[in-house]
Design a protein around this motif. Structure first.
Motif, short mmCIF file in Angstrom:
data_model
loop_
_atom_site.label_atom_id
_atom_site.label_comp_id
_atom_site.label_asym_id
_atom_site.label_seq_id
_atom_site.Cartn_x
_atom_site.Cartn_y
_atom_site.Cartn_z
N ARG A 20 0.83 -1.20 0.00
CA ARG A 20 0.00 0.00 0.00
C ARG A 20 0.86 1.26 0.00
N ALA A 21 2.00 1.22 0.67
CA ALA A 21 2.90 2.38 0.72
C ALA A 21 3.51 2.65 -0.66
N ARG A 22 3.79 1.62 -1.42
CA ARG A 22 4.37 1.79 -2.76
C ARG A 22 3.34 2.37 -3.74
N ARG A 23 2.09 2.02 -3.56
CA ARG A 23 1.04 2.46 -4.50
C ARG A 23 0.73 3.94 -4.35
N THR A 24 0.94 4.53 -3.17
CA THR A 24 0.57 5.92 -2.95
C THR A 24 1.75 6.84 -3.06
#
Length: 83
Positions: free
Chosen positions: A79-83
């Motif tokens: 999730r951190a990579r997607r945002t």
């Protein structure tokens, strides 16, 4: 022959060819349906037997805390990579 006669002869040949193909395809569909009906009548398929679904066991295995932590870390990293 004049050009209008040649044009009319070409149109006649085109209509004859398209009509022949159309009749052939209609006959082909009819014969396929007839053969399907004959095969289904002579060799009917047995109805499939539907089995009842098996229930899960009431006792579930305990979840390993390290595995749960690793899954949580992977999800948060994704999730951190997607945002």
């Amino acid at each position: 022959m004049t050009s209008s006669e040649l044009l009319m002869e070409g149109v006649e040949l085109m209509v004859l060819g398209v009509g022949t193909v159309f009749v052939f395809l209609i006959l082909l569909v009819g014969f396929i349906n007839l053969m399907s009906f004959a095969v289904n009548r002579c060799f009917p398929e047995a109805a499939p037997v539907v089995s009842t679904p098996k229930r899960m066991a009431a006792t579930a295995q305990p979840v390993d805390s390290e595995l749960l932590a690793a899954i949580g870390a992977a999800v948060s990293q994704h999730r951190a990579r997607r945002t």
